[in-house]
Scaffold this motif. Sequence first.
Motif, PDB file in Angstrom:
ATOM      1  N   ALA A 199       0.755  -1.428  -0.133  1.00  0.00           N
ATOM      2  CA  ALA A 199       0.052   0.101   0.009  1.00  0.00           C
ATOM      3  C   ALA A 199       0.811   1.267   0.109  1.00  0.00           C
ATOM      4  CB  ALA A 199      -0.891  -0.108   1.267  1.00  0.00           C
ATOM      5  N   ALA A 200       1.870   1.139   0.791  1.00  0.00           N
ATOM      6  CA  ALA A 200       2.782   2.573   0.793  1.00  0.00           C
ATOM      7  C   ALA A 200       3.426   2.791  -0.362  1.00  0.00           C
ATOM      8  CB  ALA A 200       3.755   2.251   1.974  1.00  0.00           C
ATOM      9  N   LEU A 201       3.837   1.602  -1.162  1.00  0.00           N
ATOM     10  CA  LEU A 201       4.409   1.771  -2.548  1.00  0.00           C
ATOM     11  C   LEU A 201       3.398   2.474  -3.508  1.00  0.00           C
ATOM     12  CD1 LEU A 201       6.965  -1.221  -2.662  1.00  0.00           C
ATOM     13  CD2 LEU A 201       7.424   1.204  -2.352  1.00  0.00           C
ATOM     14  N   ALA A 202       2.209   1.886  -3.621  1.00  0.00           N
ATOM     15  CA  ALA A 202       1.197   2.281  -4.302  1.00  0.00           C
ATOM     16  C   ALA A 202       0.715   3.431  -4.037  1.00  0.00           C
ATOM     17  CB  ALA A 202       0.029   1.102  -4.111  1.00  0.00           C
ATOM     18  N   VAL A 203       0.413   3.991  -3.002  1.00  0.00           N
ATOM     19  CA  VAL A 203       0.154   5.343  -2.614  1.00  0.00           C
ATOM     20  C   VAL A 203       1.071   6.458  -2.984  1.00  0.00           C
ATOM     21  CG1 VAL A 203      -0.490   6.945  -0.839  1.00  0.00           C
ATOM     22  CG2 VAL A 203      -1.532   4.678  -0.935  1.00  0.00           C
ATOM     23  N   GLY A 204       2.491   5.846  -2.848  1.00  0.00           N
ATOM     24  CA  GLY A 204       3.642   6.905  -3.322  1.00  0.00           C
ATOM     25  C   GLY A 204       3.677   7.039  -4.775  1.00  0.00           C
ATOM     26  N   GLY A 205       2.966   6.194  -5.681  1.00  0.00           N
ATOM     27  CA  GLY A 205       2.936   6.139  -7.047  1.00  0.00           C
ATOM     28  C   GLY A 205       3.973   5.285  -7.733  1.00  0.00           C
ATOM     29  N   GLN A 206       4.689   4.396  -6.906  1.00  0.00           N
ATOM     30  CA  GLN A 206       5.748   3.324  -7.469  1.00  0.00           C
ATOM     31  C   GLN A 206       4.810   2.253  -7.906  1.00  0.00           C
ATOM     32  OE1 GLN A 206       8.868   2.313  -4.981  1.00  0.00           O
ATOM     33  NE2 GLN A 206       8.755   4.447  -3.949  1.00  0.00           N
ATOM     34  N   ARG A 207       5.442   1.823  -9.182  1.00  0.00           N
ATOM     35  CA  ARG A 207       4.953   0.591  -9.765  1.00  0.00           C
ATOM     36  C   ARG A 207       5.263  -0.525  -8.799  1.00  0.00           C
ATOM     37  NH1 ARG A 207       3.133  -0.563 -15.368  1.00  0.00           N
ATOM     38  NH2 ARG A 207       3.091  -2.749 -15.471  1.00  0.00           N
ATOM     39  N   VAL A 208       4.362  -1.629  -8.587  1.00  0.00           N
ATOM     40  CA  VAL A 208       4.824  -2.455  -7.823  1.00  0.00           C
ATOM     41  C   VAL A 208       4.582  -3.915  -8.693  1.00  0.00           C
ATOM     42  CG1 VAL A 208       4.175  -3.871  -5.923  1.00  0.00           C
ATOM     43  CG2 VAL A 208       3.751  -1.603  -5.761  1.00  0.00           C
ATOM     44  N   SER A 209       5.760  -4.502  -8.990  1.00  0.00           N
ATOM     45  CA  SER A 209       5.667  -5.771  -9.819  1.00  0.00           C
ATOM     46  C   SER A 209       5.588  -6.738  -8.819  1.00  0.00           C
ATOM     47  CB  SER A 209       6.853  -5.845 -10.717  1.00  0.00           C
ATOM     48  OG  SER A 209       8.044  -6.010  -9.806  1.00  0.00           O
ATOM     49  N   LEU A 210       4.447  -7.706  -9.229  1.00  0.00           N
ATOM     50  CA  LEU A 210       4.189  -8.906  -8.220  1.00  0.00           C
ATOM     51  C   LEU A 210       4.512 -10.190  -8.955  1.00  0.00           C
ATOM     52  CD1 LEU A 210       0.818  -7.499  -6.914  1.00  0.00           C
ATOM     53  CD2 LEU A 210       2.895  -7.243  -5.811  1.00  0.00           C
ATOM     54  N   GLY A 211       4.551 -11.197  -8.234  1.00  0.00           N
ATOM     55  CA  GLY A 211       4.669 -12.600  -8.853  1.00  0.00           C
ATOM     56  C   GLY A 211       3.411 -13.098  -8.853  1.00  0.00           C
ATOM     57  N   ALA A 212       3.278 -14.017  -9.582  1.00  0.00           N
ATOM     58  CA  ALA A 212       2.289 -15.074  -9.842  1.00  0.00           C
ATOM     59  C   ALA A 212       2.017 -16.100  -8.522  1.00  0.00           C
ATOM     60  CB  ALA A 212       2.314 -15.739 -11.261  1.00  0.00           C
TER      61      ALA A 212
END
Length: 76
Positions: free
Chosen positions: A62-75
């Motif tokens: 959430a902190a990264l997303a709110v900060g506008g950073q793209r968050v890459s996730l694993g499957a």
Amino acid sequence: MSRLQRITTDPHVCHGQPTVRGLRYPVQTLLELLGSGMTFEEVLQDHPDLEREDLLAVLEFAALAVGGQRVSLGAA
């Protein structure tokens, strides 16, 4: 140390929403529980298959997303 590897996406789980460890716990739902005033202990007591590290991963995401950073996730 990042905990983001605990956050996964799978089009067959919760319509592809980010979830914790491929379980049917969307990040958004867990954030809503914490935002409603539930403590980590209360959430973990209600959902025994979750771990403290999972909730920390949700907050990190959430902190990264709110900060506008793209968050890459694993499957899952």
